[in-house]
Design a protein around this motif. Structure first.
Motif, PDB file in Angstrom:
ATOM      1  N   LEU A  13       0.845  -1.195   0.000  1.00 45.91           N
ATOM      2  CA  LEU A  13       0.000   0.000   0.000  1.00 45.91           C
ATOM      3  C   LEU A  13       0.878   1.241   0.000  1.00 45.91           C
ATOM      4  N   ASP A  14       0.223   2.401  -0.039  1.00 48.48           N
ATOM      5  CA  ASP A  14       0.901   3.629   0.337  1.00 48.48           C
ATOM      6  C   ASP A  14       0.018   4.364   1.335  1.00 48.48           C
ATOM      7  N   VAL A  15       0.575   5.319   2.038  1.00 45.64           N
ATOM      8  CA  VAL A  15      -0.167   5.998   3.096  1.00 45.64           C
ATOM      9  C   VAL A  15       0.150   7.484   3.044  1.00 45.64           C
ATOM     10  N   THR A  16      -0.843   8.316   3.325  1.00 44.51           N
ATOM     11  CA  THR A  16      -0.631   9.759   3.346  1.00 44.51           C
ATOM     12  C   THR A  16       0.103  10.160   4.615  1.00 44.51           C
ATOM     13  N   LEU A  17       0.945  11.195   4.476  1.00 47.84           N
ATOM     14  CA  LEU A  17       1.771  11.697   5.582  1.00 47.84           C
ATOM     15  C   LEU A  17       1.437  13.153   5.861  1.00 47.84           C
ATOM     16  N   PRO A 122     -13.969   5.810  -6.204  1.00 49.06           N
ATOM     17  CA  PRO A 122     -12.523   5.635  -6.007  1.00 49.06           C
ATOM     18  C   PRO A 122     -11.695   6.862  -6.370  1.00 49.06           C
ATOM     19  N   ASP A 123     -12.035   7.537  -7.460  1.00 51.75           N
ATOM     20  CA  ASP A 123     -11.273   8.738  -7.843  1.00 51.75           C
ATOM     21  C   ASP A 123     -11.493   9.869  -6.846  1.00 51.75           C
ATOM     22  N   LEU A 124     -12.730  10.024  -6.363  1.00 59.67           N
ATOM     23  CA  LEU A 124     -12.988  11.061  -5.366  1.00 59.67           C
ATOM     24  C   LEU A 124     -12.219  10.763  -4.075  1.00 59.67           C
ATOM     25  N   PHE A 125     -12.221   9.518  -3.655  1.00 59.44           N
ATOM     26  CA  PHE A 125     -11.482   9.145  -2.448  1.00 59.44           C
ATOM     27  C   PHE A 125      -9.995   9.448  -2.592  1.00 59.44           C
ATOM     28  N   ASP A 126      -9.402   9.053  -3.716  1.00 58.37           N
ATOM     29  CA  ASP A 126      -7.971   9.296  -3.910  1.00 58.37           C
ATOM     30  C   ASP A 126      -7.643  10.783  -3.857  1.00 58.37           C
ATOM     31  N   ARG A 127      -8.563  11.600  -4.321  1.00 64.16           N
ATOM     32  CA  ARG A 127      -8.363  13.054  -4.283  1.00 64.16           C
ATOM     33  C   ARG A 127      -8.484  13.593  -2.863  1.00 64.16           C
ATOM     34  N   PHE A 128      -9.492  13.165  -2.133  1.00 59.39           N
ATOM     35  CA  PHE A 128      -9.763  13.743  -0.826  1.00 59.39           C
ATOM     36  C   PHE A 128      -8.855  13.166   0.266  1.00 59.39           C
ATOM     37  N   ARG A 129      -8.345  11.956   0.078  1.00 64.60           N
ATOM     38  CA  ARG A 129      -7.489  11.393   1.134  1.00 64.60           C
ATOM     39  C   ARG A 129      -6.189  12.157   1.279  1.00 64.60           C
ATOM     40  N   GLY A 134      -2.383   9.746   7.370  1.00 65.87           N
ATOM     41  CA  GLY A 134      -2.825   8.507   7.980  1.00 65.87           C
ATOM     42  C   GLY A 134      -3.720   7.630   7.142  1.00 65.87           C
ATOM     43  N   GLU A 135      -4.003   8.024   5.891  1.00 58.50           N
ATOM     44  CA  GLU A 135      -4.972   7.284   5.080  1.00 58.50           C
ATOM     45  C   GLU A 135      -4.277   6.428   4.022  1.00 58.50           C
ATOM     46  N   PRO A 136      -4.380   5.096   4.117  1.00 60.98           N
ATOM     47  CA  PRO A 136      -3.840   4.235   3.058  1.00 60.98           C
ATOM     48  C   PRO A 136      -4.687   4.322   1.790  1.00 60.98           C
ATOM     49  N   ASN A 137      -4.078   3.966   0.676  1.00 56.42           N
ATOM     50  CA  ASN A 137      -4.861   3.826  -0.546  1.00 56.42           C
ATOM     51  C   ASN A 137      -5.754   2.594  -0.453  1.00 56.42           C
ATOM     52  N   ARG A 138      -6.722   2.505  -1.343  1.00 57.45           N
ATOM     53  CA  ARG A 138      -7.648   1.381  -1.348  1.00 57.45           C
ATOM     54  C   ARG A 138      -7.418   0.554  -2.603  1.00 57.45           C
ATOM     55  N   ILE A 139      -7.084  -0.711  -2.393  1.00 56.68           N
ATOM     56  CA  ILE A 139      -6.879  -1.606  -3.519  1.00 56.68           C
ATOM     57  C   ILE A 139      -8.237  -1.953  -4.122  1.00 56.68           C
ATOM     58  N   PRO A 140      -8.273  -2.441  -5.379  1.00 56.51           N
ATOM     59  CA  PRO A 140      -9.566  -2.686  -6.036  1.00 56.51           C
ATOM     60  C   PRO A 140     -10.516  -3.563  -5.240  1.00 56.51           C
ATOM     61  N   THR A 141     -10.000  -4.587  -4.563  1.00 54.12           N
ATOM     62  CA  THR A 141     -10.909  -5.460  -3.813  1.00 54.12           C
ATOM     63  C   THR A 141     -11.570  -4.738  -2.643  1.00 54.12           C
ATOM     64  N   LEU A 352       6.986  17.991  14.957  1.00 52.17           N
ATOM     65  CA  LEU A 352       6.352  16.761  14.508  1.00 52.17           C
ATOM     66  C   LEU A 352       4.830  16.814  14.512  1.00 52.17           C
ATOM     67  N   GLY A 353       4.241  17.766  15.225  1.00 52.59           N
ATOM     68  CA  GLY A 353       2.789  17.846  15.286  1.00 52.59           C
ATOM     69  C   GLY A 353       2.190  18.239  13.951  1.00 52.59           C
ATOM     70  N   THR A 354       0.933  17.854  13.742  1.00 53.89           N
ATOM     71  CA  THR A 354       0.262  18.188  12.481  1.00 53.89           C
ATOM     72  C   THR A 354      -1.218  18.433  12.724  1.00 53.89           C
ATOM     73  N   TRP A 355      -1.789  19.217  11.858  1.00 58.02           N
ATOM     74  CA  TRP A 355      -3.237  19.480  11.856  1.00 58.02           C
ATOM     75  C   TRP A 355      -3.673  19.549  10.407  1.00 58.02           C
ATOM     76  N   PRO A 356      -4.843  18.994  10.038  1.00 58.31           N
ATOM     77  CA  PRO A 356      -5.800  18.302  10.914  1.00 58.31           C
ATOM     78  C   PRO A 356      -5.255  16.975  11.420  1.00 58.31           C
ATOM     79  N   ALA A 357      -5.942  16.438  12.411  1.00 53.67           N
ATOM     80  CA  ALA A 357      -5.471  15.218  13.055  1.00 53.67           C
ATOM     81  C   ALA A 357      -5.428  14.062  12.059  1.00 53.67           C
ATOM     82  N   PRO A 358      -4.359  13.288  12.039  1.00 56.18           N
ATOM     83  CA  PRO A 358      -4.306  12.120  11.167  1.00 56.18           C
ATOM     84  C   PRO A 358      -5.460  11.158  11.457  1.00 56.18           C
ATOM     85  N   THR A 359      -6.004  10.585  10.421  1.00 57.31           N
ATOM     86  CA  THR A 359      -7.167   9.695  10.546  1.00 57.31           C
ATOM     87  C   THR A 359      -7.027   8.552   9.552  1.00 57.31           C
ATOM     88  N   THR A 360      -7.419   7.377   9.977  1.00 56.44           N
ATOM     89  CA  THR A 360      -7.371   6.196   9.107  1.00 56.44           C
ATOM     90  C   THR A 360      -8.756   5.565   9.051  1.00 56.44           C
TER      91      THR A 360
END
Length: 364
Positions: A13-17, A122-129, A134-141, A352-360
């Protein structure tokens, strides 16, 4: 004896930072640990330790700077270096008490059937994540499962609705909480995302105005939910539950900490201790590191003998700090981080702090 007695899996996967000022969240490769289990007849024989060593070695070989998992039992994985990095919350509100402080824009929403949802969301999610860490990508399944909406995944509710526009979408279902035919239903919001807070507030209003509804509950939401501050009476938005979510294990120290963004500038020297269960001879993370970072980028290198140490912590605590959800001073108050030079905890909090709060929100 030719039988499987333990199993584990890895998703690539990949994950947003955390992002730098005004930037979208960068992404980094992540090994997603899943489906871990040991047969009850073969517990306490070191099988989990061997599997975790194998998986981390595999992750290093693929160039994944971090590994992540959702822990069915969170006490298990800290000893392997996985630290709690994100949390989620569940909220509830009575729609009769859900008035907004100001005007909310109207959206050109359309209800989508399952086939349309599978193409649009799926395209909207990839844009908004890319708006939160803290948000991983979503595989097709993953999307196939969301859109299929099998009865076992409905949380006791009715089939899901999918509503979307160019700048946002919401996935929700009605839930019958009582035996009476005349009892109003509850709406369960399973996902709500928008291009900005204004769009999200409009999506909330759409949900609140559904007919024959008294209550709305929302799962897998950020702990710093903006909705609260748009309500005329913020008290009405009740926190029903908070839960741990993504647990992170740093696999490549330099790659992980140079990939994320920073909103302030500082220099930290970190003494990273190994986890209780050794990560193996190839685990390069333990040791002393210099992190020099700021809005324009970061560098992370091995510390020289002349570099004085600022903070001491183990890999598990390092994973908890990585996404920026938890300040170093908080972990220090629990004995998880040791300040070796006065004032350096405050520096770490700012850096190291960030806002908005990381969410998964994504399961894997």
């Amino acid at each position: 004896g030719g039988r499987f007695v333990a199993n584990c899996g890895f998703h690539t996967l990949d994950v947003t930072l955390p992002a730098g000022p005004g930037a979208i969240c960068p992404v980094i490769p992540m090994g997603g640990v899943t489906r871990v289990g040991v047969h009850p007849t073969h517990r306490r024989q070191g099988l989990l330790r061997r599997m975790m060593e194998e998986m981390l070695a595999d992750s290093r070989a693929r160039g994944e700077a971090v590994a992540g998992l959702h822990a069915s039992e969170s006490v298990i994985y800290g000893r392997f270096g996985f630290g709690l990095a994100t949390e989620i919350a569940e909220y509830a509100i009575d729609t009769r008490e859900a008035a907004f402080l100001g005007e909310v824009p109207r959206l050109a929403l359309q209800l989508l059937d399952r086939e349309e949802a599978g193409k649009v969301l799926p395209d909207l999610f990839d844009r908004f994540r890319r708006l939160r860490a803290g948000e991983p990508n979503r595989i097709p399944t993953t999307w196939e499962s969301i859109v299929a909406d099998e009865p076992s995944e409905r949380h006791g509710g009715n089939p899901a609705f999918f509503a979307a526009c160019d700048d946002g979408y919401v996935i929700y279902r009605s839930v019958n909480d009582g035996p009476s035919n005349w009892r109003r239903d509850r709406i369960l919001v399973e996902e709500l995302r928008g291009a900005n807070p204004e769009v999200e507030s409009a999506l909330w209003q759409f949900v609140f105005e559904l007919d024959l509804i008294d209550r709305v509950t929302a799962i897998r939401r950020p702990v710093d939910e903006p909705l609260k501050w748009r309500l005329a009476d913020p008290r009405q938005l009740r926190v029903e539950m908070m839960d741990d979510r993504l647990h992170v294990r740093i696999v490549d120290m330099a790659a992980a900490f140079t990939a994320r963004g920073y909103t302030s500038e500082a220099r930290l020297v970190l003494d990273v201790l190994p986890p209780p269960v050794d990560g193996g001879p190839e685990d390069s993370v333990p040791g002393r590191w210099v992190l020099e970072a700021g809005p324009d980028g970061a560098a992370c290198r091995r510390a020289a003998p002349t570099d004085g140490t600022d903070l001491r912590l183990d890999i598990t605590a390092l994973g908890s700090l990585y996404m920026g959800a938890f300040p170093a001073s908080l972990l220090a108050s629990a004995g998880r981080v040791q300040e070796l030079r006065p004032g350096r905890l405050a520096v770490a909090d700012r850096l190291l702090g960030t806002w908005p709060a990381p969410t998964t929100t994504t399961n894997f």
